[in-house]
Design a protein around this motif. Structure first.
Motif, PDB file in Angstrom:
ATOM      1  N   ASN A 291       0.822  -1.217   0.000  1.00 24.33           N
ATOM      2  CA  ASN A 291       0.000   0.000   0.000  1.00 24.33           C
ATOM      3  C   ASN A 291       0.852   1.262   0.000  1.00 24.33           C
ATOM      4  OD1 ASN A 291      -2.853  -1.203   0.445  1.00 24.33           O
ATOM      5  ND2 ASN A 291      -1.630  -2.148   2.055  1.00 24.33           N
ATOM      6  N   THR A 292       1.919   1.247  -0.786  1.00 25.92           N
ATOM      7  CA  THR A 292       2.903   2.340  -0.730  1.00 25.92           C
ATOM      8  C   THR A 292       2.404   3.660  -1.299  1.00 25.92           C
ATOM      9  OG1 THR A 292       3.857   1.392  -2.747  1.00 25.92           O
ATOM     10  CG2 THR A 292       4.951   0.880  -0.664  1.00 25.92           C
ATOM     11  N   ILE A 293       1.260   3.665  -1.996  1.00 25.28           N
ATOM     12  CA  ILE A 293       0.724   4.941  -2.479  1.00 25.28           C
ATOM     13  C   ILE A 293       0.400   5.856  -1.300  1.00 25.28           C
ATOM     14  CG2 ILE A 293      -1.661   4.079  -2.581  1.00 25.28           C
ATOM     15  CD1 ILE A 293       0.006   6.632  -4.975  1.00 25.28           C
ATOM     16  N   ALA A 294       0.033   5.263  -0.165  1.00 25.05           N
ATOM     17  CA  ALA A 294      -0.246   6.053   1.040  1.00 25.05           C
ATOM     18  C   ALA A 294       1.033   6.700   1.562  1.00 25.05           C
ATOM     19  CB  ALA A 294      -0.865   5.164   2.116  1.00 25.05           C
ATOM     20  N   LEU A 295       2.123   5.947   1.538  1.00 24.23           N
ATOM     21  CA  LEU A 295       3.407   6.490   1.991  1.00 24.23           C
ATOM     22  C   LEU A 295       3.874   7.623   1.080  1.00 24.23           C
ATOM     23  CD1 LEU A 295       5.949   6.385   3.771  1.00 24.23           C
ATOM     24  CD2 LEU A 295       6.824   4.580   2.274  1.00 24.23           C
ATOM     25  N   VAL A 296       3.800   7.403  -0.224  1.00 21.73           N
ATOM     26  CA  VAL A 296       4.251   8.414  -1.180  1.00 21.73           C
ATOM     27  C   VAL A 296       3.403   9.674  -1.080  1.00 21.73           C
ATOM     28  CG1 VAL A 296       4.569   8.899  -3.647  1.00 21.73           C
ATOM     29  CG2 VAL A 296       5.176   6.672  -2.751  1.00 21.73           C
ATOM     30  N   SER A 297       2.126   9.520  -0.722  1.00 29.46           N
ATOM     31  CA  SER A 297       1.238  10.680  -0.579  1.00 29.46           C
ATOM     32  C   SER A 297       1.677  11.598   0.555  1.00 29.46           C
ATOM     33  CB  SER A 297      -0.198  10.210  -0.320  1.00 29.46           C
ATOM     34  OG  SER A 297      -0.678   9.444  -1.395  1.00 29.46           O
ATOM     35  N   LEU A 298       2.457  11.065   1.492  1.00 31.96           N
ATOM     36  CA  LEU A 298       2.943  11.862   2.619  1.00 31.96           C
ATOM     37  C   LEU A 298       4.236  12.611   2.290  1.00 31.96           C
ATOM     38  CD1 LEU A 298       2.334   9.216   5.434  1.00 31.96           C
ATOM     39  CD2 LEU A 298       1.031  11.327   5.091  1.00 31.96           C
ATOM     40  N   SER A 304      12.379  16.757   5.118  1.00 33.47           N
ATOM     41  CA  SER A 304      13.652  16.421   4.479  1.00 33.47           C
ATOM     42  C   SER A 304      13.553  16.547   2.959  1.00 33.47           C
ATOM     43  CB  SER A 304      14.059  14.992   4.843  1.00 33.47           C
ATOM     44  OG  SER A 304      13.129  14.055   4.329  1.00 33.47           O
ATOM     45  N   ASP A 305      14.629  17.027   2.352  1.00 35.28           N
ATOM     46  CA  ASP A 305      14.680  17.121   0.887  1.00 35.28           C
ATOM     47  C   ASP A 305      14.653  15.730   0.258  1.00 35.28           C
ATOM     48  OD1 ASP A 305      14.807  19.871   0.947  1.00 35.28           O
ATOM     49  OD2 ASP A 305      17.000  19.904   1.076  1.00 35.28           O
ATOM     50  N   ARG A 306      15.192  14.769   0.974  1.00 34.88           N
ATOM     51  CA  ARG A 306      15.253  13.400   0.460  1.00 34.88           C
ATOM     52  C   ARG A 306      13.863  12.877   0.111  1.00 34.88           C
ATOM     53  NH1 ARG A 306      17.255   8.543   4.396  1.00 34.88           N
ATOM     54  NH2 ARG A 306      16.331   6.790   3.275  1.00 34.88           N
ATOM     55  N   TYR A 307      12.943  12.985   1.044  1.00 39.91           N
ATOM     56  CA  TYR A 307      11.597  12.474   0.806  1.00 39.91           C
ATOM     57  C   TYR A 307      10.794  13.369  -0.137  1.00 39.91           C
ATOM     58  CZ  TYR A 307      12.063   8.727   4.226  1.00 39.91           C
ATOM     59  OH  TYR A 307      12.458   7.589   4.882  1.00 39.91           O
ATOM     60  N   LYS A 308      11.021  14.680  -0.067  1.00 40.42           N
ATOM     61  CA  LYS A 308      10.329  15.583  -0.992  1.00 40.42           C
ATOM     62  C   LYS A 308      10.705  15.277  -2.438  1.00 40.42           C
ATOM     63  CE  LYS A 308       9.613  19.610   2.009  1.00 40.42           C
ATOM     64  NZ  LYS A 308      10.026  21.012   2.257  1.00 40.42           N
ATOM     65  N   SER A 309      11.995  15.082  -2.669  1.00 41.67           N
ATOM     66  CA  SER A 309      12.478  14.799  -4.030  1.00 41.67           C
ATOM     67  C   SER A 309      11.966  13.446  -4.522  1.00 41.67           C
ATOM     68  CB  SER A 309      14.011  14.807  -4.058  1.00 41.67           C
ATOM     69  OG  SER A 309      14.513  16.049  -3.647  1.00 41.67           O
ATOM     70  N   LEU A 310      12.012  12.457  -3.641  1.00 40.46           N
ATOM     71  CA  LEU A 310      11.554  11.122  -4.025  1.00 40.46           C
ATOM     72  C   LEU A 310      10.059  11.127  -4.347  1.00 40.46           C
ATOM     73  CD1 LEU A 310      12.200   8.134  -4.407  1.00 40.46           C
ATOM     74  CD2 LEU A 310      11.770   7.796  -1.966  1.00 40.46           C
ATOM     75  N   GLY A 311       9.293  11.946  -3.604  1.00 42.23           N
ATOM     76  CA  GLY A 311       7.860  12.030  -3.852  1.00 42.23           C
ATOM     77  C   GLY A 311       7.548  12.500  -5.257  1.00 42.23           C
ATOM     78  N   LYS A 312       8.339  13.447  -5.755  1.00 44.14           N
ATOM     79  CA  LYS A 312       8.120  13.965  -7.105  1.00 44.14           C
ATOM     80  C   LYS A 312       8.369  12.890  -8.170  1.00 44.14           C
ATOM     81  CE  LYS A 312       9.486  18.649  -5.764  1.00 44.14           C
ATOM     82  NZ  LYS A 312      10.515  19.708  -5.906  1.00 44.14           N
ATOM     83  N   LEU A 313       9.298  11.995  -7.878  1.00 43.32           N
ATOM     84  CA  LEU A 313       9.657  10.952  -8.844  1.00 43.32           C
ATOM     85  C   LEU A 313       8.769   9.717  -8.745  1.00 43.32           C
ATOM     86  CD1 LEU A 313      13.545  11.083  -8.406  1.00 43.32           C
ATOM     87  CD2 LEU A 313      12.227  12.004 -10.325  1.00 43.32           C
TER      88      LEU A 313
END
Length: 433
Positions: A291-298, A304-313
């Protein structure tokens, strides 16, 4: 801490080795590839099923008056409702191909054995076949025949049981006649088996498999709780880095049997025997396993820039059920922060949506609609069950977000602190220069 890491490492290595063995197993690979091969049948007619089942009265009146509805239903009856025959052909093809023998010969022999074992109604004017034996009642037989018949052909071929013709005979003729002795042996064995099963419970091979093996197995395995627990296991394996496809070969016969039984009931105007079981497929793994779409939605709300950048990709691929970017990029695999939500989301959303469905919130589905895997869950649920089924996907999604949120916050805070510390180090280096 070192001891725990060593134990975890040994556990992961051991699980990976077992998964690798399963992945190399020819029978499991043939099952996986074989069932995947049959998706062209279900997907190929799904669009027509959606169109003719739109709940619009003038449209339904038009379809019935012009006999379009009966034409499409007939097509559904000989495709999705007869998956058994396509399964035996596809599984036999892939098994024989993996064994590096002529796959067409394997298909022809397996299909012939399938029909030899099938009970027939014979009279003076005609021979008729009950197509129910090609649907849910024939899935397990199709799997058995699709594996055993070509395995016998391959074994006999390796034992040099071939028709050997002079070199002057054209290759096309000699190659087609080479497996003749093998085919005669296998067909003779099939007829002996057919005769023996006349005196066993069920009166024929198909009904014996259905009544003695398949029915009890379905009763135990085709339950909502079993489906949820299977999803939990798949998600745990995915957290370990083992793709859930490893288990799909073993589960596909059961899933296909449930789908085919639902289709047969739907086309006959009866209640679906596996309504909730099949519905859970569109609720317990939104965006892919875990159910990783829920994680990516956060991720857009991360510090952190790490998670913000990964979210865009990762968001767009994950929306279409491709979650490798986030699973490997976060990473989710072997990340202690995400093992609990990876398994808990499926368990919680599965149990809650099961309870809602048990209250009759989604009274029916159209099992002939088989949307492609990459279609977002809300859309695919809407196509097969209307707005209520789509709403259940939204509820499951919100549950998944609530479960992921505290774990994500901890991981994000740690990532943010690491980034700040690295930034301070860089500033100190710059000042020292």
């Amino acid at each position: 801490m070192v001891t725990n890491n060593i134990s975890q490492s040994k556990f992961v290595v051991g699980m990976s080795k077992q998964a690798a063995k399963m992945n190399k197993n020819v029978a499991l690979k043939a099952l996986t590839q074989g069932f995947m091969g049959t998706t062209i049948i279900s997907l190929g007619v799904s669009l027509f099923s959606i169109i003719v089942n739109l709940p619009i009265k003038p449209w339904q009146t038009f379809l019935n008056a012009t006999k379009i509805f009966s034409t499409v239903n007939a097509a559904l009856s000989v495709t999705i409702s007869m998956l058994g025959i396509y399964v035996v052909m596809s599984v036999a093809y892939h098994f024989t191909k993996l064994k590096k023998e002529n796959p067409i010969t394997g298909v022809l022999i397996a299909t012939s054995v399938y029909f030899i074992l099938m009970p027939l109604s014979i009279n003076k004017t005609a021979t008729s076949i009950n197509i129910n034996y090609m649907g849910s009642n024939g899935i397990f037989t199709a799997v058995i025949v699709g594996l055993v018949a070509p395995a016998l052909y391959v074994w006999l071929t390796h034992k040099n049981l071939r028709v050997k013709l002079p070199a002057t005979v054209p290759p096309m003729v000699s190659e087609s006649l080479e497996p003749l002795w093998s085919a005669m042996f296998i067909f003779s064995l099939a007829m002996i088996i057919k005769y023996i099963f006349l005196f066993l419970p069920g009166g024929n091979f198909f009904d014996f498999i259905g009544d003695v093996i398949s029915a009890p197995l379905n009763h135990l395995a085709l339950t909502p709780l079993t489906y949820i627990l299977f999803g939990v296991l798949c998600n745990f394996l995915w957290w370990l880095g083992i793709h859930p496809a490893v288990l799909m070969g073993a589960s596909m016969p059961l899933l296909t049997a449930a789908t085919t039984a639902n289709v047969s009931a739907f086309l006959s105007g009866k209640a679906l025997p596996y309504l909730i079981f099949s519905a859970l497929g569109g609720l317990i793994n939104l965006g892919g396993a875990g159910n990783t779409i829920a994680l990516v939605s956060l991720f857009p709300f991360a510090k952190s820039d790490r998670y913000k950048s990964l979210g865009k990709l990762a968001f767009i691929p994950n929306l279409f059920n491709i979650n490798e970017p986030v699973v490997f990029g976060a990473p989710v695999i072997l990340n202690p922060f995400y093992v609990i939500p990876m398994v808990l989301t499926t368990l919680a959303s599965g149990l809650i949506t099961w309870g809602i469905m048990a209250l009759g919130f989604v009274p029916a589905l159209n099992p002939t609609v088989q949307p492609p895997y990459v279609l977002p869950n809300v859309i695919s649920n809407f196509l097969s069950g209307g707005w209520k089924f789509a709403a259940l996907a939204v509820i499951a999604y919100l549950i998944d977000i609530l479960i992921y949120y505290p774990f994500f916050k901890v991981a994000d805070n740690i990532a943010y602190k690491e980034e700040q510390e690295n930034l301070k180090k860089e500033e100190k280096k710059a000042e020292s220069k």
